[in-house]
Design a protein around this motif. Structure first.
Motif, mmCIF file in Angstrom:
data_model
loop_
_atom_site.group_PDB
_atom_site.id
_atom_site.type_symbol
_atom_site.label_atom_id
_atom_site.label_comp_id
_atom_site.label_asym_id
_atom_site.label_seq_id
_atom_site.Cartn_x
_atom_site.Cartn_y
_atom_site.Cartn_z
ATOM 1 N N GLU A 75 58.566 54.705 20.648
ATOM 2 C CA GLU A 75 59.817 54.171 20.051
ATOM 3 C C GLU A 75 59.754 52.744 19.696
ATOM 4 N N ASP A 76 59.051 51.745 20.684
ATOM 5 C CA ASP A 76 59.156 50.519 20.424
ATOM 6 C C ASP A 76 57.565 50.009 20.496
ATOM 7 N N GLN A 77 56.907 49.432 19.469
ATOM 8 C CA GLN A 77 55.678 48.816 19.338
ATOM 9 C C GLN A 77 55.530 47.760 20.597
ATOM 10 N N LYS A 78 56.572 47.016 20.688
ATOM 11 C CA LYS A 78 56.300 45.730 21.630
ATOM 12 C C LYS A 78 56.222 46.266 22.772
ATOM 13 N N ALA A 79 56.965 47.530 23.192
ATOM 14 C CA ALA A 79 56.805 47.994 24.392
ATOM 15 C C ALA A 79 55.510 48.426 24.751
ATOM 16 N N GLU A 80 54.872 49.104 23.831
ATOM 17 C CA GLU A 80 53.395 49.641 23.681
ATOM 18 C C GLU A 80 52.334 48.678 23.981
ATOM 19 N N LEU A 81 52.686 47.502 23.315
ATOM 20 C CA LEU A 81 51.879 46.414 23.446
ATOM 21 C C LEU A 81 51.833 45.678 24.801
ATOM 22 N N GLU A 82 53.201 45.651 25.320
ATOM 23 C CA GLU A 82 53.331 45.112 26.563
ATOM 24 C C GLU A 82 52.599 45.865 27.737
ATOM 25 N N TYR A 83 52.884 47.271 27.361
ATOM 26 C CA TYR A 83 52.309 48.123 28.603
ATOM 27 C C TYR A 83 50.533 48.091 28.387
ATOM 28 N N ASP A 84 50.157 48.208 27.183
ATOM 29 C CA ASP A 84 48.663 48.043 27.161
ATOM 30 C C ASP A 84 48.023 46.929 27.623
ATOM 31 N N LYS A 85 48.612 45.929 27.404
ATOM 32 C CA LYS A 85 48.266 44.426 27.685
ATOM 33 C C LYS A 85 47.982 44.495 29.400
ATOM 34 N N GLY A 86 48.956 45.039 29.909
ATOM 35 C CA GLY A 86 48.752 45.006 31.400
ATOM 36 C C GLY A 86 47.862 45.815 31.903
ATOM 37 N N ILE A 87 47.519 47.061 31.088
ATOM 38 C CA ILE A 87 46.580 48.092 31.461
ATOM 39 C C ILE A 87 45.196 47.422 31.318
ATOM 40 N N ASP A 88 45.033 46.668 30.377
ATOM 41 C CA ASP A 88 43.717 45.904 30.046
ATOM 42 C C ASP A 88 43.727 44.823 31.285
ATOM 43 N N GLU A 89 44.500 44.348 31.585
ATOM 44 C CA GLU A 89 44.335 43.397 32.700
ATOM 45 C C GLU A 89 43.859 43.857 34.117
ATOM 46 N N ILE A 90 44.519 44.928 34.247
ATOM 47 C CA ILE A 90 44.188 45.904 35.545
ATOM 48 C C ILE A 90 42.749 46.322 35.321
ATOM 49 N N TYR A 91 42.476 46.874 34.300
ATOM 50 C CA TYR A 91 41.122 47.566 34.208
ATOM 51 C C TYR A 91 40.124 46.533 34.119
ATOM 52 N N ASP A 92 40.109 44.979 33.814
ATOM 53 C CA ASP A 92 39.433 44.174 33.853
ATOM 54 C C ASP A 92 39.364 43.507 35.229
ATOM 55 N N ALA A 93 40.492 43.568 36.093
ATOM 56 C CA ALA A 93 40.367 43.135 37.370
ATOM 57 C C ALA A 93 39.407 43.876 38.316
ATOM 58 N N ASN A 94 39.437 45.498 38.145
ATOM 59 C CA ASN A 94 38.750 46.383 38.533
ATOM 60 C C ASN A 94 37.071 46.141 38.532
ATOM 61 N N ARG A 95 37.022 45.675 37.027
ATOM 62 C CA ARG A 95 35.610 45.358 36.770
ATOM 63 C C ARG A 95 35.162 44.202 37.201
ATOM 64 N N TYR A 96 36.012 43.249 37.418
ATOM 65 C CA TYR A 96 35.599 41.917 37.985
ATOM 66 C C TYR A 96 35.266 42.223 39.485
ATOM 67 N N ILE A 97 36.109 42.700 40.241
ATOM 68 C CA ILE A 97 35.693 43.001 41.483
ATOM 69 C C ILE A 97 34.561 43.999 41.716
ATOM 70 N N GLU A 98 34.138 44.851 40.996
ATOM 71 C CA GLU A 98 32.942 45.853 40.937
ATOM 72 C C GLU A 98 31.729 44.418 40.688
ATOM 73 N N SER A 99 31.984 43.748 39.743
ATOM 74 C CA SER A 99 30.907 42.729 39.388
ATOM 75 C C SER A 99 30.437 41.835 40.554
ATOM 76 N N ILE A 100 31.410 41.367 41.188
ATOM 77 C CA ILE A 100 31.132 40.244 42.225
ATOM 78 C C ILE A 100 30.680 41.047 43.517
ATOM 79 N N THR A 101 31.160 42.391 43.467
ATOM 80 C CA THR A 101 30.588 42.936 44.697
ATOM 81 C C THR A 101 28.948 43.483 44.688
#
Length: 236
Positions: free
Chosen positions: A138-164
């Motif tokens: 119902e709210d595109q801003k909420a969706e964008l905010e949620y998706d941005k956070g998901i992307d950040e978390i996904y990138d954090a996981n990938r970063y940890i994997e890459s430095i391991t």
């Protein structure tokens, strides 16, 4: 030649995330330094509580301030680093052992995203006054905010994997692990956790405690442990 191409791929992945860090992190803007990582030929390096010491310091540098008001997410990232290090517990050419650790990766990933939802869902519901997941529709801003956070978390996981897996020896070990998983599909471990009403982070913490007793992830039967936790939950 193949060795250097493979190492170049790992270095490109690492530098990509390092550049992201330099552009987004306040601490990186101040000192402009890349993280100091163990680049020895040792696969495991020096471990602290089951995590390579330099990786633990890098997670603290990069994420502690960022998630200071979201301790559940920060703890989930620590557990993700611990999970990545467990790959070195196994024989990467053993398909059964590789599949066992693949289950752990599924649990750790679910833990990270559950910890994100534990914070983000109440936040969005309060901010937009609409229940989740309806608020996303119902709210595109909420969706964008949620998706941005998901992307950040996904990138954090990938970063940890890459430095391991930041050296040729470690990256090659990881490649053998991936080859052993070729043709496999994801397990039902997440579904079993949901049916048992046990959170992925709670399960990860318990697995880690069992690992501290055994010293090897392959000695822990995840399904038996889950059944044991279910019985314990029923008795409470």
């Amino acid at each position: 030649m193949g060795k250097y191409i493979f190492l170049l791929f790992i270095l490109i992945q690492f530098l990509f995330f390092s550049c992201q860090d330099n552009s987004n992190s306040k601490s990186s803007q101040i000192n402009g330094k890349l993280p100091r990582l163990d680049t020895s030929t040792s696969l495991r390096g020096k471990e602290v509580d089951g995590i390579r010491e330099d990786i633990l310091k890098e997670i603290e540098r990069k994420f502690k301030e960022k998630y200071k008001d979201k301790p559940g997410i920060y703890r989930a990232l620590i557990l993700s680093a611990w999970e990545s290090q467990r790959i070195f517990d196994i024989d990467p050419t053993d398909r059964n052992q590789a599949k066992h650790v693949a289950k752990l990766i599924e649990i750790a990933s679910e833990c990270v995203f559950q910890s994100y939802d534990d914070y983000m869902i109440p936040y969005l519901e309060k901010k937009y006054g609409v229940k989740f997941p309806r608020v996303l529709n119902e709210d595109q801003k909420a969706e964008l905010e949620y998706d941005k956070g998901i992307d950040e978390i996904y990138d954090a996981n990938r970063y940890i994997e890459s430095i391991t897996f930041n050296t040729y020896e470690r990256a090659k070990f990881y490649d053998k692990f991936n080859q052993s998983l070729s043709g496999t599909v994801s397990s039902d471990i997440d579904d079993r956790l949901n049916r048992a009403g046990i959170g992925a982070c709670e399960f990860m913490e318990r697995i880690k405690k069992e690992w501290e007793k055994t010293g090897n992830i392959t000695k822990i039967d995840f399904y038996q442990l889950l059944e044991r936790m279910k019985r314990e939950k029923t008795k409470k």
